[in-house]
Write a protein that holds these residues in place. Sequence first.
Motif, PDB file in Angstrom:
ATOM      1  N   ARG A 147       0.825  -1.204   0.000  1.00 19.07           N
ATOM      2  CA  ARG A 147       0.000   0.000   0.000  1.00 19.07           C
ATOM      3  C   ARG A 147       0.863   1.260   0.000  1.00 19.07           C
ATOM      4  N   GLU A 148       1.845   1.317   0.889  1.00 17.71           N
ATOM      5  CA  GLU A 148       2.704   2.504   0.982  1.00 17.71           C
ATOM      6  C   GLU A 148       3.546   2.688  -0.271  1.00 17.71           C
ATOM      7  N   THR A 149       4.069   1.597  -0.815  1.00 18.40           N
ATOM      8  CA  THR A 149       4.915   1.672  -2.003  1.00 18.40           C
ATOM      9  C   THR A 149       4.126   2.160  -3.208  1.00 18.40           C
ATOM     10  N   ILE A 150       2.953   1.596  -3.408  1.00 17.23           N
ATOM     11  CA  ILE A 150       2.127   1.976  -4.556  1.00 17.23           C
ATOM     12  C   ILE A 150       1.642   3.408  -4.422  1.00 17.23           C
ATOM     13  N   LEU A 151       1.120   3.770  -3.270  1.00 20.20           N
ATOM     14  CA  LEU A 151       0.608   5.131  -3.087  1.00 20.20           C
ATOM     15  C   LEU A 151       1.723   6.175  -3.151  1.00 20.20           C
ATOM     16  N   CYS A 152       2.887   5.845  -2.642  1.00 21.57           N
ATOM     17  CA  CYS A 152       4.015   6.781  -2.713  1.00 21.57           C
ATOM     18  C   CYS A 152       4.387   7.040  -4.168  1.00 21.57           C
ATOM     19  N   HIS A 153       4.427   5.990  -4.971  1.00 22.06           N
ATOM     20  CA  HIS A 153       4.737   6.141  -6.393  1.00 22.06           C
ATOM     21  C   HIS A 153       3.673   6.989  -7.101  1.00 22.06           C
ATOM     22  N   ILE A 154       2.425   6.727  -6.810  1.00 23.95           N
ATOM     23  CA  ILE A 154       1.330   7.481  -7.431  1.00 23.95           C
ATOM     24  C   ILE A 154       1.413   8.954  -7.056  1.00 23.95           C
ATOM     25  N   LEU A 155       1.632   9.240  -5.790  1.00 23.30           N
ATOM     26  CA  LEU A 155       1.705  10.632  -5.349  1.00 23.30           C
ATOM     27  C   LEU A 155       2.898  11.358  -5.963  1.00 23.30           C
ATOM     28  N   GLN A 156       4.030  10.678  -6.109  1.00 23.80           N
ATOM     29  CA  GLN A 156       5.197  11.296  -6.752  1.00 23.80           C
ATOM     30  C   GLN A 156       4.893  11.633  -8.208  1.00 23.80           C
ATOM     31  N   LYS A 157       4.255  10.721  -8.930  1.00 23.77           N
ATOM     32  CA  LYS A 157       3.922  10.968 -10.333  1.00 23.77           C
ATOM     33  C   LYS A 157       2.916  12.112 -10.455  1.00 23.77           C
ATOM     34  N   MET A 158       1.953  12.164  -9.559  1.00 27.21           N
ATOM     35  CA  MET A 158       0.964  13.239  -9.607  1.00 27.21           C
ATOM     36  C   MET A 158       1.633  14.587  -9.354  1.00 27.21           C
ATOM     37  N   GLU A 159       2.594  14.617  -8.450  1.00 23.66           N
ATOM     38  CA  GLU A 159       3.304  15.860  -8.153  1.00 23.66           C
ATOM     39  C   GLU A 159       4.171  16.292  -9.338  1.00 23.66           C
ATOM     40  N   GLU A 160       4.810  15.340 -10.001  1.00 23.71           N
ATOM     41  CA  GLU A 160       5.644  15.655 -11.165  1.00 23.71           C
ATOM     42  C   GLU A 160       4.801  16.167 -12.336  1.00 23.71           C
ATOM     43  N   ASN A 161       3.614  15.639 -12.483  1.00 26.42           N
ATOM     44  CA  ASN A 161       2.769  15.956 -13.632  1.00 26.42           C
ATOM     45  C   ASN A 161       1.621  16.890 -13.282  1.00 26.42           C
ATOM     46  N   HIS A 162       1.839  17.753 -12.317  1.00 25.76           N
ATOM     47  CA  HIS A 162       0.772  18.668 -11.925  1.00 25.76           C
ATOM     48  C   HIS A 162       0.463  19.638 -13.068  1.00 25.76           C
ATOM     49  N   PRO A 163      -0.771  20.082 -13.167  1.00 24.66           N
ATOM     50  CA  PRO A 163      -1.125  20.996 -14.260  1.00 24.66           C
ATOM     51  C   PRO A 163      -0.423  22.345 -14.105  1.00 24.66           C
ATOM     52  N   THR A 164      -0.025  22.930 -15.230  1.00 27.19           N
ATOM     53  CA  THR A 164       0.635  24.230 -15.223  1.00 27.19           C
ATOM     54  C   THR A 164      -0.121  25.185 -16.123  1.00 27.19           C
ATOM     55  N   LEU A 165       0.109  26.432 -15.930  1.00 25.04           N
ATOM     56  CA  LEU A 165      -0.565  27.456 -16.717  1.00 25.04           C
ATOM     57  C   LEU A 165       0.002  27.515 -18.133  1.00 25.04           C
ATOM     58  N   PHE A 166       1.305  27.275 -18.258  1.00 26.34           N
ATOM     59  CA  PHE A 166       1.962  27.335 -19.555  1.00 26.34           C
ATOM     60  C   PHE A 166       2.574  25.992 -19.891  1.00 26.34           C
TER      61      PHE A 166
END
Length: 76
Positions: free
Chosen positions: A50-69
């Motif tokens: 659980r921790e390994t999978i969720l940590c990976h998901i959260l890291q990817k979401m942070e890297e691919n956060h939406p940007t204005l430009f």
Amino acid sequence: MKKKAETSTDLESVTTRDFKVSFTLNEKEYNAVCRYLDKYKISNRNRWFRETILCHILQKMEENHPTLFSENEMRR
């Protein structure tokens, strides 16, 4: 005035897991996971998954956060 102590039922309602996820591994994958768990003395396999999978998901979401430009516009 005394503070009210949290009861175990209060904590259980916050941390209950109502959704089940399952997946299958082939023999090589399973053996690799077992070796890793043994090497690092991890006894709670479910928690580790659980921790390994969720940590990976959260890291990817942070890297691919939406940007204005777009990336090219920001490099100019």
